[in-house]
Scaffold this motif. Structure first.
Motif, mmCIF file in Angstrom:
data_model
loop_
_atom_site.group_PDB
_atom_site.id
_atom_site.type_symbol
_atom_site.label_atom_id
_atom_site.label_comp_id
_atom_site.label_asym_id
_atom_site.label_seq_id
_atom_site.Cartn_x
_atom_site.Cartn_y
_atom_site.Cartn_z
ATOM 1 N N ASP A 261 -8.689 0.073 5.902
ATOM 2 C CA ASP A 261 -9.292 0.597 4.683
ATOM 3 C C ASP A 261 -8.151 1.116 3.813
ATOM 4 O O ASP A 261 -7.514 2.130 4.132
ATOM 5 N N ARG A 262 -7.876 0.432 2.708
ATOM 6 C CA ARG A 262 -6.703 0.761 1.890
ATOM 7 C C ARG A 262 -6.763 2.204 1.385
ATOM 8 O O ARG A 262 -5.744 2.907 1.378
ATOM 9 N N ARG A 263 -7.944 2.673 0.984
ATOM 10 C CA ARG A 263 -8.048 4.037 0.468
ATOM 11 C C ARG A 263 -7.699 5.059 1.533
ATOM 12 O O ARG A 263 -6.996 6.044 1.270
ATOM 13 N N ARG A 264 -8.163 4.843 2.738
ATOM 14 C CA ARG A 264 -7.896 5.813 3.812
ATOM 15 C C ARG A 264 -6.428 5.770 4.241
ATOM 16 O O ARG A 264 -5.855 6.809 4.593
ATOM 17 N N ASP B 63 -4.023 5.148 2.202
ATOM 18 C CA ASP B 63 -3.374 5.878 1.115
ATOM 19 C C ASP B 63 -3.461 7.387 1.340
ATOM 20 O O ASP B 63 -2.503 8.124 1.090
ATOM 21 N N VAL B 64 -4.610 7.859 1.823
ATOM 22 C CA VAL B 64 -4.773 9.288 2.115
ATOM 23 C C VAL B 64 -3.797 9.716 3.205
ATOM 24 O O VAL B 64 -3.155 10.779 3.112
ATOM 25 N N THR C 119 0.827 -1.206 0.000
ATOM 26 C CA THR C 119 0.000 0.000 0.000
ATOM 27 C C THR C 119 0.857 1.250 0.000
ATOM 28 O O THR C 119 0.583 2.224 -0.735
ATOM 29 N N GLU D 167 -4.224 14.053 -0.499
ATOM 30 C CA GLU D 167 -5.263 13.201 -1.053
ATOM 31 C C GLU D 167 -5.472 13.551 -2.512
ATOM 32 O O GLU D 167 -5.519 14.704 -2.907
ATOM 33 N N ASP D 168 -5.589 12.504 -3.355
ATOM 34 C CA ASP D 168 -5.769 12.636 -4.794
ATOM 35 C C ASP D 168 -4.597 13.366 -5.430
ATOM 36 O O ASP D 168 -4.726 14.018 -6.437
ATOM 37 N N SER E 219 1.112 3.991 -3.053
ATOM 38 C CA SER E 219 0.789 5.403 -2.816
ATOM 39 C C SER E 219 1.904 6.302 -3.318
ATOM 40 O O SER E 219 1.649 7.347 -3.943
ATOM 41 N N ASN F 261 -8.725 9.908 9.792
ATOM 42 C CA ASN F 261 -8.644 8.559 9.239
ATOM 43 C C ASN F 261 -7.912 7.617 10.178
ATOM 44 O O ASN F 261 -8.292 6.454 10.334
#
Length: 523
Positions: free
Chosen positions: A386-389, A391-392, A359, A465-466, A363, A489
């Motif tokens: 939560d992989r997305r969080r 990553d953030v 992860t 993020e993003d 990222s 997060n």
């Protein structure tokens, strides 16, 4: 409302409530003990004082009565017997005189002295140790009857002496002196018995005082306990907690003041909650309404940026600037919506077993930071996250280090404990001042207002993020919410983010996450 330490960790309100309860119990218990001890001490001091005064007055009265009786009896008896005594007396007549005086005085010993002659009514009595030289000198001076209390062989005695004067009116002394020895052991025993009886009565007085103190303490402390219970409930968040007001004393005034304070606090809390809810709805509504025009603006800005090379230099610069600012505004809207979800409690984890090393690498690769960051990742570290969080979080921490720190930037993944994993992001820049470390997770906090967006933009676009926000609270580029979102997060996973100073300078952000979220089961 949440509260955080400098490292962003929640304050344990439960431990506060427990300590408050323990403090209240100690206060109530200590006050009860102090009241009982005070009552008992007052009763004991009063009883001892009364006993001492009673003993002194009783002893004085008994001895005074005995002294007056002895002096009067000796005077009357000497006046009655001395009329038939021829002076100067011989030994025989002096002995008969002493015996006759003693006959009317009961068990008292009479000593008659005339110059060198001395006679005792009891031939076996030892009188030398009981008639002192001071008393003899006072009687010889001829100034009326004198008495003295003496201790002889451990027992008290009263010795009364009087000179015998001629009855011719001029009160001349005849040289005859009479002494009477009275045993005071009976009086001593009477006063001792009185003292014992008074002392015996002290015990029930103290016991009664203790019982009365307990009753008084219960009467006083019962409303105090109720007030303490209501205070603990209020501290625990029950703003409807109130205390019944009875009477018109100080405790009832305190209870009434507590209720008024609780009413004001409840009203203020309701107003603040309503305002907060309105603010959250406003932010969410504005963010939602901005998404559609921003989407159109982004499309236009993208087209302009793609054709910027064909435009004049000033127009090309303006096109790129519009594109960058539109992208930043889009990120701000997305972050506002995200933080609104956290505030509303609507944020949820989509947790699954995840390889954290993969992860982190993904990222960094997504944002083009692989060549700019040194990684030390422990392999095969899997956690339910939560992989997305995650990553953030990584994007914000690493982007912050790249924009505001100095190389090298290192990312270290370890699993020091059996149930937690640690991700450390460190740089070698100037670091953060203590006041900045305390507020780095606050929303829209600006640690360095001297920097501009252009400066930050030139240092690189990567970041939160993003793909672009970095230390939102640091400066310039970004929405100003990235570090707050990272902290939220981490908290959502049951973890923490702490900020500190590196040994060789630079800021160190440490993310700690549980390998399994508390809400997840073992299956």
């Amino acid at each position: 409302m949440k509260s955080r330490t400098a490292g962003g960790r929640p304050v344990p309100r439960r431990s506060f409530r427990r300590s408050l309860g323990r403090g209240s119990r100690r206060f109530v218990g200590g006050l009860r003990v102090r009241l009982v001890v005070t009552f008992v001490l007052v009763a004991l001091v009063s009883s001892v004082t009364a006993t001492a005064l009673a003993y002194r007055d009783a002893r004085t009265a008994v001895l005074q009565r005995t002294q007056n009786t002895a002096v009067d009896d000796l005077r009357e008896r000497v006046a009655a017997v001395a009329a038939g005594l021829d002076l100067p007396p011989d030994q025989r007549s002096l002995s008969r005189f002493a015996a006759k005086v003693s006959e009317g005085l009961g068990a008292r010993i009479v000593v008659a002295r005339h110059q060198d002659l001395s006679a005792v009514s009891d031939a076996y009595a030892d009188t030398e140790g009981r008639i002192t030289a001071e008393l003899r000198a006072a009687v010889r001076a001829g100034d009326g009857a004198r008495f003295q209390r003496v201790q002889w062989r451990g027992d008290p005695y009263l010795v009364v002496g009087t000179p015998v004067t001629y009855a011719d009116g001029d009160r001349r002394t005849s040289g005859l002196e009479v002494f009477m020895i009275t045993d005071l052991r009976a009086e001593r025993d009477d006063t001792a018995a009185l003292l014992d009886s008074v002392q015996t009565g002290t015990v029930p007085v103290v016991v009664l005082a203790a019982l009365l103190a307990l009753l008084a303490a219960g009467t006083v402390l019962r409303p105090v306990r109720k007030l303490g219970r209501a205070t603990r409930e209020l501290a625990a968040g029950d703003l409807g907690s109130r205390v019944a007001v009875r009477g018109h004393d100080e405790l009832s005034y305190l209870a009434r003041t507590f209720n008024e304070t609780a009413d004001a606090l409840q009203a203020s809390d309701a107003e603040l909650r309503a305002q907060e809810a309105k603010a959250r709805r406003f932010v969410a509504d504005v963010s939602h309404e901005l998404r559609t025009p921003l989407a159109a603006m982004t499309m236009v800005a993208t087209v302009l940026e793609e054709d910027a090379d064909q435009l004049p230099p000033d127009a090309a610069h303006a096109a790129r600037t519009v594109g960058a600012e539109t992208a930043r505004l889009s990120r701000l809207v997305e972050d506002l919506m995200e933080i609104s979800r956290f505030d509303a409690g609507a944020a949820r984890l989509n947790a699954a077993p995840t390889d954290l090393a993969d992860t982190v690498r993904a990222s960094l690769a997504l944002r083009g930071w692989t060549d700019r960051v040194t990684v030390e990742l422990r392999e095969d570290v899997r956690a339910v996250v939560d992989r997305r969080r995650v990553d953030v979080i990584v994007a914000n921490l690493v982007g912050n280090a790249l924009r505001h720190g100095a190389p090298p930037v290192t990312v270290t993944l370890t699993a020091p404990g059996g149930d937690r994993v640690t991700l450390e992001v460190a740089d070698h820049g100037p670091g953060l001042a203590p006041e900045a470390r305390e507020r780095v997770f606050d929303r829209f906090y600006k640690a360095d207002t001297a920097r501009t967006r252009d400066t930050a933009r030139e240092s690189g676009r990567g970041g939160g993020e993003d793909g672009g926000q970095g230390i939102d609270q640091g400066v310039g580029q970004g929405s100003g919410l990235g570090m707050a979102i990272a902290w939220e997060n981490a908290r959502l996973h049951g973890g923490t983010i702490e900020v500190g100073q590196g040994r060789q300078g630079g800021a160190v952000f440490t993310l700690r996450l549980p390998l399994r979220h508390p809400e997840e089961g073992d299956g």
